[in-house]
Design an enzyme around this catalytic site. Sequence first.
Site, PDB file in Angstrom:
ATOM      1  CB  CYS A   2      -4.838  -7.411   4.871  1.00 28.28           C
ATOM      2  SG  CYS A   2      -3.665  -7.298   6.238  1.00 28.28           S
ATOM      3  CB  ILE A  54      -1.169  -8.079  15.371  1.00 26.57           C
ATOM      4  CG1 ILE A  54      -2.462  -8.027  16.199  1.00 26.57           C
ATOM      5  CG2 ILE A  54      -0.140  -8.988  16.037  1.00 26.57           C
ATOM      6  CD1 ILE A  54      -3.129  -9.368  16.410  1.00 26.57           C
ATOM      7  N   GLY A  76      -7.324 -10.785   8.337  1.00 25.83           N
ATOM      8  CA  GLY A  76      -8.064 -11.127   9.542  1.00 25.83           C
ATOM      9  C   GLY A  76      -7.218 -11.032  10.788  1.00 25.83           C
ATOM     10  CD  GLU A  77      -6.268  -8.677  13.379  1.00 28.13           C
ATOM     11  OE1 GLU A  77      -5.245  -9.194  13.881  1.00 28.13           O
ATOM     12  OE2 GLU A  77      -6.243  -7.644  12.682  1.00 28.13           O
ATOM     13  N   GLY A 361     -21.614  -5.669  18.060  1.00 28.93           N
ATOM     14  CA  GLY A 361     -22.487  -6.662  18.666  1.00 28.93           C
ATOM     15  C   GLY A 361     -23.114  -7.662  17.727  1.00 28.93           C
TER      16      GLY A 361
END
Length: 616
Positions: A2, A54, A76-77, A361
């Site tokens: 967000c 989520i 974030g997560e 990566g």
Amino acid sequence: MCGIAGVVWLDPHRPADGDLLERMCARIHHRGPDDSGALVRGPVALGVKRLSIIDVAGGHQPIWNEDRTRAIVFNGEIYNYRELRPGLVARGHRFTTESDTEVILHLYEDEGVGCVERLRGMFAFAIYDLETRSILLARDQIGIKPLYYALEPRRLLFASEVKALLAADIDRAIDPLALDLFLCYRYIPGERTIFRAVRKLPPGHVAVYRDGSLELRRYWRLGIDGSAEVGDAASATRQVLDRSVRLHLRSDVPVGAFLSGGIDSSALVALMMRHRGRGEPVKTFSIGFEDAKFNEFRFSRQVAKALGTEHTELMVTEDDYAAALDDFVWYIDQPMADPASIPVMLLSRRAKESVTVVLSGEGGDEVFLGYSQYAKALQALETRGPEAAIDAFIAGSRYFGVANRTLLRPEMREELGRHDPLQTVRDLLGAREGTFARRMLRTDLETWMPDNLLMKADTMSMAASIETRVPYLDIDLVGFVLGLPDREHLPRTALRLFNRPRLLTKPLLRAAAKGLIPRRVLGREKVGFPVPFARYLTGPLRGRAEETFASRAFAGRGFFDPDTVRERFRRLIAGDRKEAFPVWMVFCLERFCRTYLDEPHDARRSVVAGSLKQMV
């Protein structure tokens, strides 16, 4: 992922301005076009633009606790939120959503500011605590998610991007020391930003605002003293990396991956294949350039075919690159001269057509000792001592020191005086803690990583409203790998055709990935992300650069000597490629100043897509 923003007045009787909050959030609409929300209560206004990943339907923010004494906005997560939630339920917390956001809030209720030490993920959040009349700001350990703030005598402002703070009419004076840092590093490391009034909340830090005072505290730093022995380092590393990838795949929306064909991205995709749902393809995305010397399609195609991914390629032309320049300047949010930023933005736009999340990566080289300057510095350490090793690291990192001050006006050089932009790097490398190899890794993880690579990954992917996740920077993986003995990381000498020696870096990751990816990829030397920007600067961007350097605005800025800059550009046009980065840096900075200093405050991309949904 967000975008968040907020305003907090020192005077508890001064009501917060909802219209100001809406203007701030409008600047970061691209970070969260799916949903929006706001809390405006007393002197506090918190806003969020949400990219729903989520609990898509139920994770609306801001979120209150049970008795509405605390509220949170979050970017974030949290990858271990499922593991944390049962303990919170057992302690009596009542959840109203299935989101990771609510887990943070209830964890704060139980553990206070220390809640951040339990979080595994990427995050920047603000919690409004009505009981203590305070605001908690927090940023993840590595600095994957950004958070900026401006502390004024009568208010605190914070946001995911600087452009949101500028909507609040803060002071836009340029910080000369930040300018000096930019000319040295090609980005601005540390807490400073190009604006004197704006600071970054550093990685691994929290800040508490109460009674007009902002107190910063570091809660995490990578330890480099220990040395853990494991029986089979390669096997153990693969297990830890596999768990990181599995956690990074937690999502209620489609997840893909950026695939270059190098070992870092190839290993991630191979592990993704193990954890995909039945019948679900893994979607991969690669970028290339018309110049064959800068095109890695043959490697990414080989990996995609071997692993069986659903693969998409994007060929970037010189006209594509030039056309995207102004978008890059707007979205990058700070002066940045990484030529790979524009291709990342363009590839993110293509990926957004089919996924909302991508794994990338970033961190593979910094965690597994992958850059050539590491090997050169270690060789210098062995043959010539610590000072030579530090110099070799700096030279290999292409840091300019004070060399680019020759581009500045004499009065600017005089103002900078004896400021040493490389002092932080020298101090980090010269510390007594840990071995020199580990000090190099921590130096990059605390400077280059958050302030260049992760800033680029965040802003360029968010420009396309897509989330980038970085499994190599999972804190458990980072701690495990850097805790292993140095011998596991030191480059190995291999033989090429006709028995000519070559140096292979990242031996631990190569051993961990053995059997996962094609052997040819395992044996590839480090390539990086080369971009033919010097050709673009003297080709399709030449007219724009010449106009920029000849303009009254550039001369009137007072930073650079226009005659010197134009002469250096002429040298570049004549074929002197060592002038490419200095000229590119000046060009990017002036384009940034035009966008953020010269254009009206309601800049062209400040779009409001519907009003914020207010929650009082």
